[in-house]
Write a protein that holds these residues in place. Structure first.
Motif, PDB file in Angstrom:
ATOM      1  N   VAL A 137       0.855  -1.182   0.000  1.00  0.00           N
ATOM      2  CA  VAL A 137       0.000   0.000   0.000  1.00  0.00           C
ATOM      3  C   VAL A 137       0.902   1.246   0.000  1.00  0.00           C
ATOM      4  O   VAL A 137       1.772   1.390   0.844  1.00  0.00           O
ATOM      5  CB  VAL A 137      -0.914   0.010   1.255  1.00  0.00           C
ATOM      6  CG1 VAL A 137      -1.693   1.321   1.348  1.00  0.00           C
ATOM      7  CG2 VAL A 137      -1.861  -1.183   1.232  1.00  0.00           C
ATOM      8  N   ARG A 138       0.695   2.123  -0.989  1.00  0.00           N
ATOM      9  CA  ARG A 138       1.551   3.311  -1.071  1.00  0.00           C
ATOM     10  C   ARG A 138       1.135   4.365  -0.030  1.00  0.00           C
ATOM     11  O   ARG A 138      -0.055   4.576   0.210  1.00  0.00           O
ATOM     12  CB  ARG A 138       1.481   3.930  -2.468  1.00  0.00           C
ATOM     13  CG  ARG A 138       2.121   3.055  -3.536  1.00  0.00           C
ATOM     14  CD  ARG A 138       2.194   3.772  -4.868  1.00  0.00           C
ATOM     15  NE  ARG A 138       0.858   4.182  -5.321  1.00  0.00           N
ATOM     16  CZ  ARG A 138       0.640   5.083  -6.269  1.00  0.00           C
ATOM     17  NH1 ARG A 138       1.669   5.685  -6.866  1.00  0.00           N
ATOM     18  NH2 ARG A 138      -0.583   5.382  -6.642  1.00  0.00           N
ATOM     19  N   VAL A 139       2.130   5.001   0.561  1.00  0.00           N
ATOM     20  CA  VAL A 139       1.858   6.041   1.562  1.00  0.00           C
ATOM     21  C   VAL A 139       2.652   7.293   1.190  1.00  0.00           C
ATOM     22  O   VAL A 139       3.882   7.232   1.036  1.00  0.00           O
ATOM     23  CB  VAL A 139       2.267   5.590   2.977  1.00  0.00           C
ATOM     24  CG1 VAL A 139       1.976   6.692   3.999  1.00  0.00           C
ATOM     25  CG2 VAL A 139       1.553   4.298   3.378  1.00  0.00           C
ATOM     26  N   ALA A 140       1.960   8.404   1.014  1.00  0.00           N
ATOM     27  CA  ALA A 140       2.634   9.687   0.760  1.00  0.00           C
ATOM     28  C   ALA A 140       2.688  10.436   2.094  1.00  0.00           C
ATOM     29  O   ALA A 140       1.689  10.506   2.812  1.00  0.00           O
ATOM     30  CB  ALA A 140       1.859  10.499  -0.269  1.00  0.00           C
ATOM     31  N   ASN A 141       3.838  10.992   2.427  1.00  0.00           N
ATOM     32  CA  ASN A 141       3.979  11.671   3.717  1.00  0.00           C
ATOM     33  C   ASN A 141       4.064  13.180   3.559  1.00  0.00           C
ATOM     34  O   ASN A 141       4.910  13.702   2.843  1.00  0.00           O
ATOM     35  CB  ASN A 141       5.222  11.157   4.444  1.00  0.00           C
ATOM     36  CG  ASN A 141       4.998   9.791   5.050  1.00  0.00           C
ATOM     37  OD1 ASN A 141       4.152   9.632   5.915  1.00  0.00           O
ATOM     38  ND2 ASN A 141       5.723   8.788   4.564  1.00  0.00           N
ATOM     39  N   VAL A 142       3.176  13.842   4.261  1.00  0.00           N
ATOM     40  CA  VAL A 142       3.137  15.308   4.293  1.00  0.00           C
ATOM     41  C   VAL A 142       3.044  15.642   5.761  1.00  0.00           C
ATOM     42  O   VAL A 142       2.187  15.106   6.453  1.00  0.00           O
ATOM     43  CB  VAL A 142       1.869  15.827   3.587  1.00  0.00           C
ATOM     44  CG1 VAL A 142       1.791  17.334   3.707  1.00  0.00           C
ATOM     45  CG2 VAL A 142       1.851  15.382   2.139  1.00  0.00           C
ATOM     46  N   PHE A 143       3.920  16.483   6.258  1.00  0.00           N
ATOM     47  CA  PHE A 143       3.763  16.751   7.687  1.00  0.00           C
ATOM     48  C   PHE A 143       4.335  18.061   8.193  1.00  0.00           C
ATOM     49  O   PHE A 143       5.196  18.663   7.590  1.00  0.00           O
ATOM     50  CB  PHE A 143       4.275  15.595   8.536  1.00  0.00           C
ATOM     51  CG  PHE A 143       5.563  14.992   8.104  1.00  0.00           C
ATOM     52  CD1 PHE A 143       5.587  13.994   7.142  1.00  0.00           C
ATOM     53  CD2 PHE A 143       6.752  15.398   8.670  1.00  0.00           C
ATOM     54  CE1 PHE A 143       6.772  13.412   6.751  1.00  0.00           C
ATOM     55  CE2 PHE A 143       7.941  14.819   8.280  1.00  0.00           C
ATOM     56  CZ  PHE A 143       7.961  13.834   7.313  1.00  0.00           C
ATOM     57  N   HIS A 174       0.957  13.684   8.615  1.00  0.00           N
ATOM     58  CA  HIS A 174      -0.282  13.451   7.878  1.00  0.00           C
ATOM     59  C   HIS A 174      -0.024  12.469   6.744  1.00  0.00           C
ATOM     60  O   HIS A 174       0.000  12.861   5.573  1.00  0.00           O
ATOM     61  CB  HIS A 174      -0.839  14.757   7.306  1.00  0.00           C
ATOM     62  CG  HIS A 174      -1.407  15.671   8.339  1.00  0.00           C
ATOM     63  ND1 HIS A 174      -2.298  15.247   9.289  1.00  0.00           N
ATOM     64  CD2 HIS A 174      -1.217  16.983   8.577  1.00  0.00           C
ATOM     65  CE1 HIS A 174      -2.625  16.269  10.069  1.00  0.00           C
ATOM     66  NE2 HIS A 174      -1.981  17.329   9.679  1.00  0.00           N
ATOM     67  N   PRO A 175       0.188  11.193   7.076  1.00  0.00           N
ATOM     68  CA  PRO A 175       0.387  10.222   5.992  1.00  0.00           C
ATOM     69  C   PRO A 175      -0.896  10.094   5.155  1.00  0.00           C
ATOM     70  O   PRO A 175      -1.997  10.065   5.707  1.00  0.00           O
ATOM     71  CB  PRO A 175       0.664   8.912   6.743  1.00  0.00           C
ATOM     72  CG  PRO A 175       0.936   9.296   8.165  1.00  0.00           C
ATOM     73  CD  PRO A 175       0.196  10.566   8.386  1.00  0.00           C
ATOM     74  N   LEU A 176      -0.729  10.055   3.853  1.00  0.00           N
ATOM     75  CA  LEU A 176      -1.855   9.842   2.945  1.00  0.00           C
ATOM     76  C   LEU A 176      -1.745   8.404   2.445  1.00  0.00           C
ATOM     77  O   LEU A 176      -0.767   8.061   1.781  1.00  0.00           O
ATOM     78  CB  LEU A 176      -1.785  10.829   1.777  1.00  0.00           C
ATOM     79  CG  LEU A 176      -1.768  12.307   2.216  1.00  0.00           C
ATOM     80  CD1 LEU A 176      -1.279  13.207   1.092  1.00  0.00           C
ATOM     81  CD2 LEU A 176      -3.156  12.718   2.672  1.00  0.00           C
ATOM     82  N   VAL A 177      -2.707   7.594   2.802  1.00  0.00           N
ATOM     83  CA  VAL A 177      -2.654   6.169   2.473  1.00  0.00           C
ATOM     84  C   VAL A 177      -3.485   5.952   1.211  1.00  0.00           C
ATOM     85  O   VAL A 177      -4.699   6.157   1.214  1.00  0.00           O
ATOM     86  CB  VAL A 177      -3.178   5.328   3.654  1.00  0.00           C
ATOM     87  CG1 VAL A 177      -3.061   3.843   3.334  1.00  0.00           C
ATOM     88  CG2 VAL A 177      -2.424   5.674   4.940  1.00  0.00           C
ATOM     89  N   LEU A 178      -2.795   5.554   0.117  1.00  0.00           N
ATOM     90  CA  LEU A 178      -3.438   5.527  -1.197  1.00  0.00           C
ATOM     91  C   LEU A 178      -4.075   4.164  -1.476  1.00  0.00           C
ATOM     92  O   LEU A 178      -3.530   3.132  -1.077  1.00  0.00           O
ATOM     93  CB  LEU A 178      -2.405   5.835  -2.286  1.00  0.00           C
ATOM     94  CG  LEU A 178      -1.453   7.010  -2.019  1.00  0.00           C
ATOM     95  CD1 LEU A 178      -0.634   7.299  -3.281  1.00  0.00           C
ATOM     96  CD2 LEU A 178      -2.202   8.249  -1.581  1.00  0.00           C
ATOM     97  N   PHE A 179      -5.214   4.174  -2.165  1.00  0.00           N
ATOM     98  CA  PHE A 179      -5.813   2.905  -2.593  1.00  0.00           C
ATOM     99  C   PHE A 179      -6.715   3.144  -3.794  1.00  0.00           C
ATOM    100  O   PHE A 179      -7.073   4.279  -4.120  1.00  0.00           O
ATOM    101  CB  PHE A 179      -6.561   2.221  -1.433  1.00  0.00           C
ATOM    102  CG  PHE A 179      -7.775   2.964  -0.947  1.00  0.00           C
ATOM    103  CD1 PHE A 179      -7.648   4.003  -0.019  1.00  0.00           C
ATOM    104  CD2 PHE A 179      -9.050   2.628  -1.394  1.00  0.00           C
ATOM    105  CE1 PHE A 179      -8.770   4.682   0.447  1.00  0.00           C
ATOM    106  CE2 PHE A 179     -10.173   3.306  -0.936  1.00  0.00           C
ATOM    107  CZ  PHE A 179     -10.031   4.334  -0.015  1.00  0.00           C
ATOM    108  N   ASP A 180      -7.072   2.045  -4.410  1.00  0.00           N
ATOM    109  CA  ASP A 180      -7.955   2.095  -5.569  1.00  0.00           C
ATOM    110  C   ASP A 180      -9.309   1.568  -5.120  1.00  0.00           C
ATOM    111  O   ASP A 180      -9.456   0.376  -4.844  1.00  0.00           O
ATOM    112  CB  ASP A 180      -7.367   1.220  -6.689  1.00  0.00           C
ATOM    113  CG  ASP A 180      -8.249   1.228  -7.939  1.00  0.00           C
ATOM    114  OD1 ASP A 180      -9.386   1.751  -7.857  1.00  0.00           O
ATOM    115  OD2 ASP A 180      -7.801   0.704  -8.971  1.00  0.00           O
ATOM    116  N   ASP A 181     -10.302   2.445  -5.037  1.00  0.00           N
ATOM    117  CA  ASP A 181     -11.580   2.031  -4.453  1.00  0.00           C
ATOM    118  C   ASP A 181     -12.388   1.118  -5.367  1.00  0.00           C
ATOM    119  O   ASP A 181     -13.434   0.615  -4.977  1.00  0.00           O
ATOM    120  CB  ASP A 181     -12.409   3.234  -3.996  1.00  0.00           C
ATOM    121  CG  ASP A 181     -12.568   4.266  -5.099  1.00  0.00           C
ATOM    122  OD1 ASP A 181     -11.959   4.080  -6.177  1.00  0.00           O
ATOM    123  OD2 ASP A 181     -13.284   5.256  -4.888  1.00  0.00           O
ATOM    124  N   SER A 182     -11.885   0.893  -6.597  1.00  0.00           N
ATOM    125  CA  SER A 182     -12.590  -0.057  -7.467  1.00  0.00           C
ATOM    126  C   SER A 182     -12.084  -1.484  -7.234  1.00  0.00           C
ATOM    127  O   SER A 182     -12.654  -2.447  -7.735  1.00  0.00           O
ATOM    128  CB  SER A 182     -12.385   0.321  -8.938  1.00  0.00           C
ATOM    129  OG  SER A 182     -11.038   0.123  -9.313  1.00  0.00           O
TER     130      SER A 182
END
Lengths: 493, 493
Positions: free
Chosen positions: A374-380, A388-396
Motif C-alpha cells: 500500500v503506497r503512503v505519501a507523507n506530508v507533515f 499526515h500520511p496519505l494512504v493511497l488505494f484504488d476504491d474499485s
C-alpha cells in the motif's frame, strides 16, 4: 428483538415529531428543517465515510435561541450536535438520526474589534479567515490557520482546538481564545475565561469536540502581522536528511513560524496537480518559514540556510517576494487534493510523534508500505512532529480500502509505540474513539468521563464522540446516575 | 448548641486519633507528625494572617504513599490539604484542624532531563530554581519565576499557576507544564496531559489551587536561555508618563521579557532598604527587559529607548553588564520587603486590569489613598496589567489594619469595575473567595462546582478554598449527593 428495536425507532420518531413544532415556535418555521431531502445535506462533516441523516436541523440566530433549543432537547431527552461549517476531519459534528443538529452558520457577526486590547469578539459561525480580514487593516491577524481556513468556522476551531501549518510557533486555537460564552447542557449561558480566578474551564472546553456545551460567542486574541516573513524551500536526497535538518534547526533554538516536509510521493502528486516545480529528484523537501522583526529574521534565516546545507540540502530556493512564497506553499497546500492525481482514493491519517523519533517512525512507515504493497505519501508539520500520511488505494479494487485502513491504523500504532499520540489536530470524533484506550488507562478515561458527567449528566450533548464506549454517567465509579434513554443505543440507527 | 459543637470536636479528634496509627503504618512513625508543638510549625503558608494548626502532618516520599494517604482519608471522611514549601500568598495551603496536611517537601528529585525533547520530569517538592540549576549546563531554564523562586516548590507553582516578572513574554506555569501525574480524590493515580486527544484536564488542574487532587510528578517544558538579555531603567515625572511608555511599547508590537513599574513611594522604600540609586525625583520608574537573538534585541531595544524618551523619560540607564542589570532589578525585587523601612506593616494586594485602563485605575488608587489617609505604594507587572499595591499601616494604631483592609478591598473593587480580575498570580485561596461572586455569576460558579464535584464528590480535597460558600455537592443543581460530614462546618474549628 427486531420488534423491540422497531418500537424504539417509533418512539424516537414520535419524540422528534413532537419537538419540531416547539422548535418552530422558538425560531420560526424557516429556521427548522425537517424535510428529508434537505436534511440529507447535513449527513456528514469532512469525514465523509461516516454518514447519518439528522432527525431535525435548526438554524438559530442568537445565543438565547441556542439555549432555548438545548432546554427543549433536555426536556424531551433528545440528543443534539452542534456544527459550524462541517469541515472537521474526525466526524466530531456527525449528526444523529435520533437528534437535533444545531447549525451555527447564521451566527457570523464580528461583534467587536478591540485593537488596543488585541482582541476581537465573534460569533461561532464566523469563518476563520474573516476574522483576519476584519482586523488586517489594523495590522493584526487571527493566528490559527487550519488548511480549511477559507471555509471553517471559529466555533468549529474551538471545538476541535484546530491547528495549522503555523502552530509550531503560534500554538493551537486554545492559545488564541481568551473567553467563550457557552450554552451548557442544562441550557444556561455561562462565560468561561482563561484569565482570572477559579478553574480554567475554558481550557477543558476548547478541544472537547462539542461534548461539554455549545459556544455562542468567542473572544479571540489578535496577533500582530510580523514585520517580515521569509520562506525557503530546501531539497534533500532522502527523508532522513530532511529530518536531520529539522532537528538541527530546532536544536539551534530557532522557532520558525512553520517547518513543513513532503516526501517523494507527495512531491510527485503535487507536481502532477499544480506544477509547483519543486527540485527534480528530491527524496524530501522542507519548507521553512521565519517571521518576526526584520533584524531577527535576517539573522536566523542565514542560520537556517546554513543548517539545511550542513544536513545535505542539494538545492535551496529563497522566496524573493510574495509571488515566489505563494509558489513554494502551493505544492504543500495542494498536497492532499493533489494525491487524487496519482491515486483514485486515499485516507488522511493524523498522528503525532516526538520530533526526536521522526526518522525511526518514517522508516517504520516505509516498512509497513513495502510489506503491504500500500503506497503512503507523507506530508507533515515536521517542526512539531505532526504527521499526515496519505494512504493511497484504488476504491474499485475489492478489499483495497480495508487494506488501506489496516495500514493507516498500523501507522497510528507506530505513533503510540514511539510515545506519540493518535491525533495532532483533526480530533478524535467518531473516527478514533476506539483508539482512546490505547492512549489512556481506564482511570484516565474515568476522570475525563467524570468531567463530562459534571457538565452533561444526561449525556445528550454530542454523545458517541471522543469516548470509546458509550456509558451512562451512573456507570462511572462515584458518579450520579443520570442515564439518557438513548445513550448506548446508537447502533440501532 | 455549645454541647453539640463540643461533641463534634470530640468526634473529629477521635477520627484523627484512629487515623494517625494507620498513616504511621503506611509511612513509618517518623513521617507522621502529631506532636502539637511540631504541628504548629505548619499553621500557615505565606498568608500569615490566617492560621490553623493541622490535625496531622504527613511527609510522604512517593506518589504511591500519597495515594494511600488519600484513600485512608477518604475512608475516614477526613479532609486533607497538600502543601509544598508553603510560600503561597492567598492561603491555598492553609491546613485544617480537622484534617491532614500532606507536605511534599521530601519529594524533591529531578527524575529525568530530556534535552532533545526540551522537557524535564520532577517531583512536586522540587524547588523552582533547582529545575533551572539542573538544566542550565545544557543552555536551558525553567521559565516561571515567582519572586519566591528560591524556595517555592514546583508542585505549589502548579497548584497556584504561578507567574512572575517574566510572564509577560513567557506566560504562567500553565504554559510550562506538559503533563502531571495526579492522585485524584478517590486515591487513584492518573496522568493528565496537555497534548493528545481527550479533554485537556491538565488545563483545569493547573491553577485549581489543590482542590482537584495532588500532583505527584510534573513534566515541565524547558526554555532555551536567550542569546542576549538587555535591561533598561527609565525614570518619569509621573505614573501617567510611565503608563504612556508602556502602552507605546506594547502598541509597537514589541513583547519585552518584562516591564515592571514602581511609583514614588515604592522607589522611596527600595532606596531606604537597598540603596538601588534610582534617579532622584522620579514619579515612576520603568524596568524594561528584552531577551532573544542578538539581532532582534538590538533592533527592538533601540525602539524601546526611543519610545520611553517620546513618553517623557528624563533619564534612561542601560545595564552594561550583569552587575548593572542586577542593580536595576535589586530595587524592584526588594520592594515588598523594603516597604518595612517606611511602614511598620503592610498588606500586599494582587489585582489585574486591562493594560489600557492603567492610568484610570492608578488615579483611582491615588484618590482612595487621599480620601482615607492610607498610604499605598504601587509596584506592578505593567506589561500585563498585574498590580501589586502595597497598602501601608501602623499595626500599633487601633483600627489601622481594618482601614488598610478596607482600602485594599476597594482597590480590588476598582479592578473589577474596570473589567479586571481579583487576582493576577497569588490565587484565591481563603483570602479572596468572598470576592468570587463579584467576578462570576451563580451559574458560572455552579459550573466550576460541577467540575469540583466530578473530581471530589465527598468534598475532602482542600475544602474551603477558592469557592465563597462551602456547599455540598448535592446542593449543586443536577449534581449527585455526596456530602462530607464536616463540609460547611469549618467555623467550629
Amino acid at each position: 428483538m427486531r420488534q423491540v428495536v422497531g418500537r424504539r425507532i417509533v418512539e424516537v420518531m414520535d419524540s422528534l415529531r413532537t419537538l419540531a413544532p416547539r422548535l418552530e415556535g422558538l425560531l420560526g418555521a424557516d429556521r427548522v428543517i425537517t424535510d428529508p431531502v434537505r436534511l440529507r445535506t447535513y449527513e456528514c462533516d469532512g469525514l465523509t465515510n461516516h454518514r447519518s441523516t439528522p432527525g431535525i436541523v435548526v438554524l438559530p440566530d442568537t445565543a438565547e435561541q441556542i439555549a432555548a433549543i438545548v432546554r427543549e432537547c433536555a426536556a424531551a431527552g433528545i440528543p443534539y450536535v452542534a456544527r459550524g461549517s462541517g469541515t472537521g476531519l474526525s466526524g466530531g459534528a456527525l449528526p444523529r438520526a435520533d437528534g437535533v443538529l444545531i447549525v451555527t452558520s447564521r451566527m457570523r457577526r464580528v461583534l467587536e474589534i478591540d485593537i488596543p486590547g488585541q482582541r476581537a469578539v465573534v460569533e461561532p459561525g464566523v469563518i476563520n479567515l474573516d476574522v483576519t480580514r476584519a482586523v488586517r487593516p489594523y495590522g493584526y491577524y487571527f493566528a490559527p490557520d487550519p488548511s480549511s481556513q477559507q471555509i471553517c468556522s471559529v466555533g468549529g476551531n474551538v471545538a476541535e482546538n484546530s491547528g495549522g501549518a503555523h502552530c509550531l510557533k503560534y500554538g493551537f486555537t486554545a492559545h488564541h481564545v481568551l473567553a467563550c460564552e457557552v450554552v451548557t447542557p442544562d441550557g444556561e449561558l455561562v462565560e468561561l475565561s482563561a484569565d482570572g480566578p477559579g478553574y480554567d474551564l475554558l481550557g477543558v472546553f476548547v478541544g472537547a469536540e462539542g461534548t461539554l456545551g455549545i459556544t455562542t460567542k468567542i473572544t479571540v486574541r489578535l496577533t500582530r502581522v510580523p514585520e517580515t516573513v521569509q520562506t525557503l524551500l530546501a531539497a534533500f536526497d532522502s527523508i532522513e536528511a530532511g529530518g536531520t535538518a529539522v532537528s538541527a534547526i530546532i536544536g539551534a533554538g530557532v522557532v520558525p513560524a512553520a517547518i513543513e516536509m513532503m516526501d517523494a510521493l507527495a512531491i510527485e502528486a503535487a507536481e502532477a496537480a499544480v506544477r509547483c516545480e519543486y527540485p527534480a529528484g528530491a527524496g524530501s523537501v522542507l519548507i521553512v518559514e521565519l517571521d518576526g522583526p526584520d533584524a531577527e529574521v535576517a539573522a536566523q534565516f542565514a542560520e537556517v540556510e546554513r543548517l539545511c546545507r550542513d544536513a545535505g540540502a542539494f538545492e535551496i530556493r529563497i522566496a524573493a517576494d510574495d509571488a515566489e512564497r505563494a509558489l513554494i506553499w502551493k505544492g504543500r497546500k495542494s498536497a492532499f487534493a493533489a494525491v487524487g492525481r496519482i491515486s483514485p482514493a486515499y485516507l488522511v491519517q493524523d498522528g503525532v510523534i516526538p520530533r526526536t523519533v521522526l526518522p525511526d517512525v518514517l522508516a517504520g512507515i516505509d516498512a509497513l508500505s513495502a510489506r503491504s504493497g500500500v503506497r503512503v505519501a507523507n506530508v507533515f508539520h515536521a517542526g512539531d512532529g505532526n504527521l499526515h500520511p496519505l494512504v493511497l488505494f484504488d476504491d474499485s479494487e475489492p478489499g483495497a480500502e480495508e487494506r488501506a485502513e489496516e495500514v493507516s491504523g498500523a501507522i497510528l500504532d507506530l505513533c503510540i509505540e514511539h510515545g506519540g499520540s493518535i491525533t495532532g489536530e483533526h480530533g478524535v470524533g467518531v473516527d478514533k474513539s476506539r483508539y482512546m484506550p490505547r492512549m489512556f488507562t481506564d482511570t484516565d478515561l474515568d476522570t475525563m468521563q467524570m468531567v463530562r458527567c459534571g457538565f452533561d449528566p444526561a449525556g445528550l450533548c454530542n454523545p458517541g464522540k471522543v469516548f470509546p464506549t458509550p456509558r451512562l454517567c451512573g456507570e462511572v465509579p462515584g458518579k450520579r446516575k443520570g442515564p439518557h434513554p438513548f445513550e448506548g443505543k446508537a447502533d440501532i440507527f
